[in-house]
Design a protein around this motif. Structure first.
Motif, PDB file in Angstrom:
ATOM      1  N   PRO A   1      -8.100 -29.729 -50.417  1.00 54.01           N
ATOM      2  CA  PRO A   1      -7.097 -29.539 -49.419  1.00 54.01           C
ATOM      3  C   PRO A   1      -6.402 -28.232 -49.162  1.00 54.01           C
ATOM      4  O   PRO A   1      -6.595 -27.343 -50.535  1.00 54.01           O
ATOM      5  N   SER A   2      -5.990 -27.880 -48.260  1.00 51.98           N
ATOM      6  CA  SER A   2      -5.481 -26.411 -48.050  1.00 51.98           C
ATOM      7  C   SER A   2      -4.348 -26.637 -47.073  1.00 51.98           C
ATOM      8  O   SER A   2      -4.336 -27.752 -46.318  1.00 51.98           O
ATOM      9  N   HIS A   3      -3.653 -25.586 -46.939  1.00 51.84           N
ATOM     10  CA  HIS A   3      -2.548 -25.578 -45.711  1.00 51.84           C
ATOM     11  C   HIS A   3      -2.461 -23.909 -45.192  1.00 51.84           C
ATOM     12  O   HIS A   3      -2.855 -23.103 -45.768  1.00 51.84           O
ATOM     13  N   ALA A   4      -2.332 -24.193 -43.797  1.00 50.05           N
ATOM     14  CA  ALA A   4      -2.234 -22.969 -43.098  1.00 50.05           C
ATOM     15  C   ALA A   4      -0.833 -22.968 -42.466  1.00 50.05           C
ATOM     16  O   ALA A   4      -0.482 -23.665 -41.794  1.00 50.05           O
ATOM     17  N   TYR A   5      -0.038 -21.839 -42.702  1.00 53.70           N
ATOM     18  CA  TYR A   5       1.217 -21.537 -42.290  1.00 53.70           C
ATOM     19  C   TYR A   5       1.320 -20.519 -41.033  1.00 53.70           C
ATOM     20  O   TYR A   5       0.448 -19.823 -41.268  1.00 53.70           O
ATOM     21  N   ASP A   6       2.225 -20.842 -40.156  1.00 52.72           N
ATOM     22  CA  ASP A   6       2.235 -19.804 -39.108  1.00 52.72           C
ATOM     23  C   ASP A   6       2.945 -18.544 -39.799  1.00 52.72           C
ATOM     24  O   ASP A   6       4.178 -18.650 -40.070  1.00 52.72           O
ATOM     25  N   LEU A   7       2.406 -17.467 -40.007  1.00 55.26           N
ATOM     26  CA  LEU A   7       3.045 -16.298 -40.386  1.00 55.26           C
ATOM     27  C   LEU A   7       4.223 -15.923 -39.848  1.00 55.26           C
ATOM     28  O   LEU A   7       5.244 -15.620 -40.511  1.00 55.26           O
ATOM     29  N   LYS A   8       4.299 -15.959 -38.678  1.00 55.22           N
ATOM     30  CA  LYS A   8       5.641 -15.503 -38.002  1.00 55.22           C
ATOM     31  C   LYS A   8       6.823 -16.557 -38.025  1.00 55.22           C
ATOM     32  O   LYS A   8       7.934 -16.201 -38.031  1.00 55.22           O
TER      33      LYS A   8
ATOM     34  N   HIS B   1       7.869 -26.931 -38.819  1.00 56.63           N
ATOM     35  CA  HIS B   1       8.579 -25.791 -38.273  1.00 56.63           C
ATOM     36  C   HIS B   1       7.650 -24.579 -38.569  1.00 56.63           C
ATOM     37  O   HIS B   1       7.267 -23.757 -37.602  1.00 56.63           O
ATOM     38  N   SER B   2       6.752 -24.625 -39.661  1.00 54.90           N
ATOM     39  CA  SER B   2       5.813 -23.462 -39.761  1.00 54.90           C
ATOM     40  C   SER B   2       4.368 -23.852 -39.529  1.00 54.90           C
ATOM     41  O   SER B   2       3.437 -23.363 -39.901  1.00 54.90           O
ATOM     42  N   GLY B   3       4.149 -25.222 -38.774  1.00 52.14           N
ATOM     43  CA  GLY B   3       2.740 -25.497 -38.665  1.00 52.14           C
ATOM     44  C   GLY B   3       2.220 -24.710 -37.540  1.00 52.14           C
ATOM     45  O   GLY B   3       2.858 -23.883 -36.820  1.00 52.14           O
ATOM     46  N   VAL B   4       0.835 -24.428 -37.518  1.00 56.79           N
ATOM     47  CA  VAL B   4       0.328 -23.416 -36.685  1.00 56.79           C
ATOM     48  C   VAL B   4       0.030 -24.128 -35.253  1.00 56.79           C
ATOM     49  O   VAL B   4       0.139 -25.421 -35.109  1.00 56.79           O
ATOM     50  N   SER B   5       0.250 -23.466 -34.412  1.00 55.24           N
ATOM     51  CA  SER B   5       0.161 -23.774 -33.033  1.00 55.24           C
ATOM     52  C   SER B   5      -0.945 -23.023 -32.198  1.00 55.24           C
ATOM     53  O   SER B   5      -1.551 -21.997 -32.611  1.00 55.24           O
ATOM     54  N   GLU B   6      -1.026 -23.157 -30.998  1.00 55.24           N
ATOM     55  CA  GLU B   6      -1.942 -22.194 -29.863  1.00 55.24           C
ATOM     56  C   GLU B   6      -1.362 -20.819 -29.784  1.00 55.24           C
ATOM     57  O   GLU B   6      -2.030 -19.972 -29.655  1.00 55.24           O
ATOM     58  N   THR B   7      -0.185 -20.823 -30.177  1.00 55.52           N
ATOM     59  CA  THR B   7       0.637 -19.298 -30.045  1.00 55.52           C
ATOM     60  C   THR B   7       0.381 -18.630 -31.489  1.00 55.52           C
ATOM     61  O   THR B   7       0.878 -17.361 -31.523  1.00 55.52           O
ATOM     62  N   THR B   8      -0.189 -19.175 -32.737  1.00 60.78           N
ATOM     63  CA  THR B   8      -0.363 -18.446 -33.747  1.00 60.78           C
ATOM     64  C   THR B   8      -1.504 -17.435 -33.799  1.00 60.78           C
ATOM     65  O   THR B   8      -2.593 -17.655 -33.189  1.00 60.78           O
ATOM     66  N   THR B   9      -1.083 -16.353 -34.287  1.00 64.02           N
ATOM     67  CA  THR B   9      -1.993 -14.970 -34.388  1.00 64.02           C
ATOM     68  C   THR B   9      -2.385 -14.839 -35.656  1.00 64.02           C
ATOM     69  O   THR B   9      -3.073 -13.939 -35.909  1.00 64.02           O
TER      70      THR B   9
ATOM     71  N   ARG C   1      -3.906 -16.097 -49.005  1.00 67.21           N
ATOM     72  CA  ARG C   1      -4.060 -14.697 -48.242  1.00 67.21           C
ATOM     73  C   ARG C   1      -3.682 -14.924 -46.845  1.00 67.21           C
ATOM     74  O   ARG C   1      -3.442 -16.045 -46.389  1.00 67.21           O
ATOM     75  N   THR C   2      -3.655 -13.766 -46.059  1.00 65.02           N
ATOM     76  CA  THR C   2      -3.178 -13.695 -44.808  1.00 65.02           C
ATOM     77  C   THR C   2      -4.349 -13.520 -43.986  1.00 65.02           C
ATOM     78  O   THR C   2      -5.204 -12.636 -44.235  1.00 65.02           O
ATOM     79  N   VAL C   3      -4.751 -14.132 -42.668  1.00 65.07           N
ATOM     80  CA  VAL C   3      -5.500 -13.664 -41.787  1.00 65.07           C
ATOM     81  C   VAL C   3      -4.874 -13.443 -40.534  1.00 65.07           C
ATOM     82  O   VAL C   3      -4.130 -14.317 -39.921  1.00 65.07           O
ATOM     83  N   ARG C   4      -5.136 -12.475 -40.041  1.00 65.34           N
ATOM     84  CA  ARG C   4      -4.173 -11.859 -38.684  1.00 65.34           C
ATOM     85  C   ARG C   4      -5.211 -11.542 -37.677  1.00 65.34           C
ATOM     86  O   ARG C   4      -6.477 -11.266 -37.910  1.00 65.34           O
ATOM     87  N   GLY C   5      -4.497 -11.412 -36.555  1.00 65.75           N
ATOM     88  CA  GLY C   5      -5.381 -10.967 -35.255  1.00 65.75           C
ATOM     89  C   GLY C   5      -6.375 -12.376 -34.953  1.00 65.75           C
ATOM     90  O   GLY C   5      -7.315 -12.037 -34.347  1.00 65.75           O
ATOM     91  N   LEU C   6      -5.750 -13.213 -35.271  1.00 69.44           N
ATOM     92  CA  LEU C   6      -6.859 -14.680 -34.850  1.00 69.44           C
ATOM     93  C   LEU C   6      -6.397 -15.370 -33.640  1.00 69.44           C
ATOM     94  O   LEU C   6      -5.428 -15.018 -33.097  1.00 69.44           O
ATOM     95  N   THR C   7      -7.038 -16.033 -32.967  1.00 69.10           N
ATOM     96  CA  THR C   7      -6.773 -16.937 -31.836  1.00 69.10           C
ATOM     97  C   THR C   7      -7.177 -18.299 -32.294  1.00 69.10           C
ATOM     98  O   THR C   7      -8.289 -18.773 -32.784  1.00 69.10           O
TER      99      THR C   7
END
Lengths: 356, 783
Positions: free
Chosen positions: B263-270, B321-329, B220-226
């Motif tokens: 275990p799970s994984h979070a991709y940076d959607l952008k 490449h698609s790892g999350v960072s502080e710019t991930t929303t 699933r996607t989670v958007r609008g996050l900090t």
């Protein structure tokens, strides 16, 4: 009967003789072929009967007296001569005698002999198997399939080249269990000591070391028998009655249930020794042979069951005899061997004790 | 697996203290390798408020503080921290306190003439972090006077538990709590699974093309996050578990893994383009993983990829490449099921370990994808904000209702432990099994259970192995029977015979270098992954190992070296039991009787070989000696002993070339005895033949021959002995002399008369035959 008049003279001459030659001269003069006493004896034949009756005892007495006196004197002179010689014969026996080199038996061999002796009394034979082993015997038959995480626990040496089965240096003595069950008829009671290999090298690990495996397969064998066997073995091996064991549930792919075995230790004279219960250290892995392992060897796990255990021979040696560096076991340092090795006479026996 | 007591208590309702928990964990098979409580060392540190801060009269960089420790008394402290100021609430250690981060004990001291009664501490001084730029600053409402460890929640024991490979379920705190509850240490709390419907459709298409490697992918996607920092409590737990906090999204996925084994994984959607697919990698495809290493993949490996590239080595490690960072929303969450075996193979091939791999390859709970995703989402929404999409479910995890036979009798029959059937059911149910008659349904998280023996283990470990009664093995009647085989006895006898003759037993490596192996014909078995080049080739001979040991001993100053080893040579057809021996240095040290020291020669090696062969039961008198033992040996100063083609031993001087390559001490002689070539003795009867000493005494006669220089003495002795087998009982060479006439060998012959003494004629006839026999070898009786 009076003494023969010659006796006094011969007595004097015998007494006056200072060495064996002089004494012999007296003997010849008195008792020789034409000695005076011999002549007197010869003269007896020419005498008439009455004279002979009177003279014979005197002459015979003379001969006996002179003979005896010479013998006595001879013995005295010989003793004196021996004393003189002995006074000149002397060795400095504080000098070192010839020495033979003393050899030694390696502690690993000694401990293996001790283990064989103890387990023979419990009815265990000693089994053997190859050290370059196929991975079916080393892993697969022991319920360790290729992708099993337990394979990662063994740092396995692989043999290069193409083989029907990948070949490894056996990582434990457990494949001997498999070979024993495949090649014999149950029931089984064996121990299998030998070299094993792991790709590991640091202060407490060497790429080669020694293990001993135990296997009992029979009917109605339980973990209670396993516990008794290990207690009995460790008491006999360490020759102490205060050996305390703790079995902990653990995991080995080839046993179910599985148990790690800790033995109690205590501090004696500043050293940690086995016995008592001030703390625990792990000494053995063990468990009931996994039904799949029994089946892999062609036996019916519904009919046959039993236990297996394994431990390090080098480690047992260290715990019993106090070495603290495993690497020295394989260095061949003569100083170490003379210090920790054993005399050829230290053959472990039940009547004489299995420890040296 | 590391976790704290307070974390455990999230799942387990218990009053047990850390010691009891630790003891119970070890008892039920979750071995505790260590328990640490960071608060122990920090107990004496208290929270204080700085009341005044004045410049130190003698030093620009120091301040003189008065601090209030809550007991009304103002303490004077000299402090060098730039952030020290009036009103600051911080952490204080008084005189006598050990400072763990600096390894010293505080004392009342005078600093540049001003009395100081302790220290205001930095994070580094308390081992709470790397910060040493200033002293710790606490919120102004922190309670002055109480223990800092209590305030900061540091009084929380951390357990380090070794999880055996069969217990994936205990690679999460909840699984450990379940085991402890079964062991009677409290009650497992219900797991709170929030219901999160999602407010929009997942914008990312998820497809499975490799259903074998990845049968299920829920996302699933989670958007609008900090994606800021994770909360303090979570960071503390992750640190206790040995994890470095990174960012909220990464920390939350790690936390769910450590807490629930999921275990799970979070991709940076952008960073994703198009559909996300679980597929096999293409041969040669590359991915830069999160550990900043690049991996080359092949078609046996399962990956998660989009239209553009690989984003995840499935179940092992995500891509950079698609790892999350502080710019991930916005993030795409992956909660998948990867099949254990391929994960293990991929991990082995890539040499890549990770927390996710160690769980997937052991088999995660296939029935916990939806709940895991819900808990993960809920934590993200709480911590990072945003809104969640509806869940996309691609594929089906392999959930099966596995049943195994449950027979309570097995527990005593195999485990040796009597446990009432009711109690056994209770234990199994508390571990998540469902018991129905003779069947136990295995909980989805216990992939390791597949037979009755496993149930026996579950029951016995929870009751405790301590309770198993020690039971004597049945004993055969009478005295124990001998068990050693002949070859085992031979090894034992040879070993002790060698030690009795003054040799020291070494145990050397089974592997040698290529060069060493080549000197002895090369190795039949070469290691693919040796420790070093020196330990790569399985030895074809015991001599290189002994030579190396001899070299080391000589370098250590040994003057007389007598080494032997009983071990195997690893040949192409078999592993052959062998005795190797090596003699170097002084055979006899210099001595007041015999004079100068004497070295070893080939005859010393021969003497050892014959003595050891005799100890091994070889028919020593019948052995044939053949000069020249082969390429590794000195051609003129070595020999073999054998029976026909069967070679039992080789001995002598090493070939000078071999000796030089092995760097053996000067004057080294050596031997090898091939134990498996020794024939078994014919009889094993105890009774000996009757003792019949000859009626008449034997007579001896000496014969001296001038022989060709090439004649082997042994051949002459055999010829002499064979001249009359009935009368000659022994022939012994006692003198060898090279003079003007040539080489002279003298032999003492023993003749045994039978019923009657020898006549002169008989002696003359035997002598004639002896001389005739010797003459056939070119020997002439000496005049």
């Amino acid at each position: 009967m009076s003494l023969h008049p010659l006796q006094a003279r011969f007595s004097e001459e015998i007494a006056a003789a200072t060495d064996l030659n002089a004494l012999d001269a007296v003997r010849v003069a008195a008792l020789g072929k034409s000695g005076e006493v011999t002549e007197l004896l010869k003269s007896l034949g020419k005498m008439d009967a009455d004279t002979r009756m009177a003279e014979a005892p005197k002459i015979h007495a003379l001969r006996e007296a002179v003979t005896e006196a010479i013998a006595t004197k001879k013995a005295a002179l010989e003793n004196a001569e021996l004393d003189r010689r002995l006074a000149t014969e002397r060795l400095d026996l504080s000098l070192p005698a010839r020495e033979n080199p003393k050899g030694s038996v390696h502690p690993v061999s000694q401990v293996m002999d001790e283990l064989a002796e103890i387990f023979a009394d419990l009815g265990f034979a000693v089994a053997e198997g190859p050290e370059i082993e196929d991975d079916w015997h080393n892993f697969t038959a022991l319920n360790i399939p290729e992708t099993h995480p337990a394979r990662a626990m063994h740092d396995t040496f692989y043999v290069a080249g193409e083989h029907e089965w990948p070949m490894v240096l056996r990582t434990h003595t457990s494949p001997v269990q498999i070979r024993t069950m495949q090649n014999g008829k149950p029931p089984f009671r064996v121990i299998a000591p030998g070299r094993v290999y792991r790709s590991d090298s640091d202060a407490t690990h060497t790429p080669m070391f020694h293990q001993i495996e135990g296997l009992v397969i029979d009917k109605a064998i339980t973990m209670g028998h396993l516990k008794w066997t290990l207690e009995t073995f460790l008491k006999a091996f360490f020759e102490r009655d205060d050996i305390v064991l703790r079995m902990r549930p653990s995991y080995f792919p080839f046993t179910e249930p599985s148990a790690e075995v800790d033995v109690g230790w205590s501090i004696e004279k500043g050293r940690r020794v086995v016995g008592g219960c001030e703390g625990w250290m792990e000494v053995l892995g063990s468990g009931m042979v996994h039904p799949r392992v029994i089946a892999a060897c062609g036996l019916d796990p519904n009919e046959w069951q039993g236990f297996a255990f394994g431990t390090g021979v080098d480690r047992l040696a260290m715990l019993k005899y106090g070495m603290d560096d495993l690497r020295a076991f394989f260095d061949g340092d003569l100083r170490w061997m003379k210090h920790y090795g054993f005399s050829f006479l230290d053959v472990p026996t039940l009547s004489g004790g299995v420890g040296a | 697996m590391k976790f704290s007591l307070s974390w455990l208590k999230d799942h387990l309702d218990t009053d047990a203290d850390a010691a009891t928990v630790a003891e119970t964990l070890t008892r039920i098979g979750l071995e505790v390798e260590g328990v640490e409580n960071p608060a122990e060392a920090l107990k004496p540190f208290r929270i204080v408020r700085v009341v005044t801060a004045e410049r130190h009269p003698q030093a620009d960089k120091l301040q003189v503080l008065t601090v209030d420790a809550g007991d009304g008394e103002a303490l004077q402290v000299v402090c060098g921290a730039p952030n020290a100021r009036a009103g600051l609430v911080g952490v204080f250690g008084g005189p006598g306190t050990y400072v763990p981060g600096s390894d010293f004990v505080l004392k009342k001291a005078s600093i540049r003439g001003v009395e100081s009664n302790g220290m205001m501490c930095s994070a580094r001084e308390l081992q709470l972090g790397e910060d040493h730029d200033g002293i710790i600053e606490l919120p102004s409402d922190a309670p002055v006077g109480i223990s800092f460890a209590d305030y900061a929640g540091l009084d929380d024991a951390v357990f380090d538990v070794a999880i055996t490979p069969n217990r994936q379920d205990c690679m999460g705190v909840r699984g450990i709590a379940r085991d402890l509850a079964a062991a009677g240490l409290g009650k497992l709390k219900p797991l709170n699974v929030p219901a999160i419907e999602g407010s929009f459709d997942n914008p990312v298409e998820i497809r499975i093309e490799d259903a074998e490697g990845c049968p299920a992918f829920f996302g699933r996607t989670v958007r609008g996050l900090t994606n800021g920092a994770s909360p303090e409590w979570m960071q503390r737990r992750l640190k206790a578990a040995g994890q470095r906090p990174i960012s909220a999204l990464v920390d939350i996925t790690n936390y769910v893994m450590l807490d629930l084994g999921r275990p799970s994984h979070a991709y940076d959607l952008k960073e994703l383009k198009g559909a996300i697919v679980a597929r096999r990698a293409k041969d040669g495809e590359k991915v830069m993983a999160l550990n900043e290493k690049e991996y080359e993949l092949n078609s046996s490996m399962t990956v998660i990829a989009d239209e553009a590239q690989v984003h995840d080595i499935g179940g092992i490690m995500g891509g950079e490449h698609s790892g999350v960072s502080e710019t991930t929303t916005a993030t795409l969450l992956e909660v998948a099921y990867f099949t254990p075996e391929p994960i293990a193979r991929t991990g082995q091939k890539l040499g890549l370990t990770s927390d996710a791999r160690s769980r997937f390859e052991r088999g995660v709970d296939p029935a916990f994808l939806d709940d895991g995703l819900a808990i993960l989402t809920s934590l993200i929404l709480d911590i990072c904000g945003g809104e969640a999409s509806r869940v996309t479910r691609a594929g089906q995890p392999p959930v099966e209702d596995k049943q195994v036979t449950f027979d309570p009798e097995r527990t005593s029959a195999l485990g040796g432990l009597d446990v009432p059937a009711g109690r056994q059911e209770e234990i199994l149910e508390s571990l998540g099994f469902r018991i129905d008659g003779g069947k136990a349904t295995v909980p989805s998280w216990r992939r390791d259970i597949d037979g009755p023996a496993d149930l026996v283990e579950e029951v016995t470990r929870i009751v405790g192995y301590d309770a198993i009664p020690s039971t004597a093995l049945p004993r055969q009647e009478g005295v124990a029977k001998p068990t050693a085989t002949r070859s085992q006895l031979v090894e034992r006898r040879v070993r002790r015979a060698a030690a009795a003759r003054g040799l020291d037993e070494a145990v050397t490596w089974s592997f040698v270098s290529e060069k060493e192996a080549a000197l002895f014909g090369g190795s039949a078995h070469i290691l693919a992954n040796p420790i070093s080049e020196e330990m790569k080739h399985m030895r074809p001979s015991l001599i290189p190992g002994l030579a190396a040991a001899a070299r080391r001993n000589e370098d250590r100053g040994a003057t007389s070296i007598r080494l032997f080893e009983v071990g195997r040579r690893y040949l192409s057809d078999a592993e052959r039991p062998t005795v190797g021996l090596l003699l170097a240095g002084d055979s006899q040290p210099r001595n007041w009787q015999s004079g100068k020291a004497r070295g070893f020669d080939a005859f010393d090696a021969k003497a050892e070989v014959i003595a050891l062969l005799e100890a091994a039961g070889a028919p020593v008198a019948n052995l044939q000696l053949v000069m020249g033992a082969g390429e590794t040996w000195h051609p003129g100063r070595s020999a073999t002993l054998g029976l026909g083609k069967n070679v039992l031993a080789a001995f002598g001087e090493l070939h000078p070339r071999v000796a030089r390559e092995l760097d053996t001490p000067a004057g080294t002689v050596a031997a090898e005895i091939y134990l498996d070539a020794i024939p078994a003795p014919r009889t094993s009867e105890h009774a000996r033949s009757a003792f019949t000493p000859p009626a008449l005494q034997a007579v001896t006669r000496d014969f001296a021959f001038i022989v060709p220089a090439s004649l082997a003495a042994d051949a002459l002795v055999r010829a002499v002995k064979g001249a009359d087998k009935a009368l000659i009982t022994d022939a012994r060479l006692f003198d060898r002399y090279e003079g003007e006439q040539g080489l002279s060998l003298a032999i003492e012959v023993t003749l045994q008369p039978g019923e009657k003494s020898f006549t002169d004629a008989e002696i003359i006839e035997v002598s004639r035959r002896i001389v005739a026999s010797a003459e056939k070898l070119g020997a002439q009786l000496r005049g």
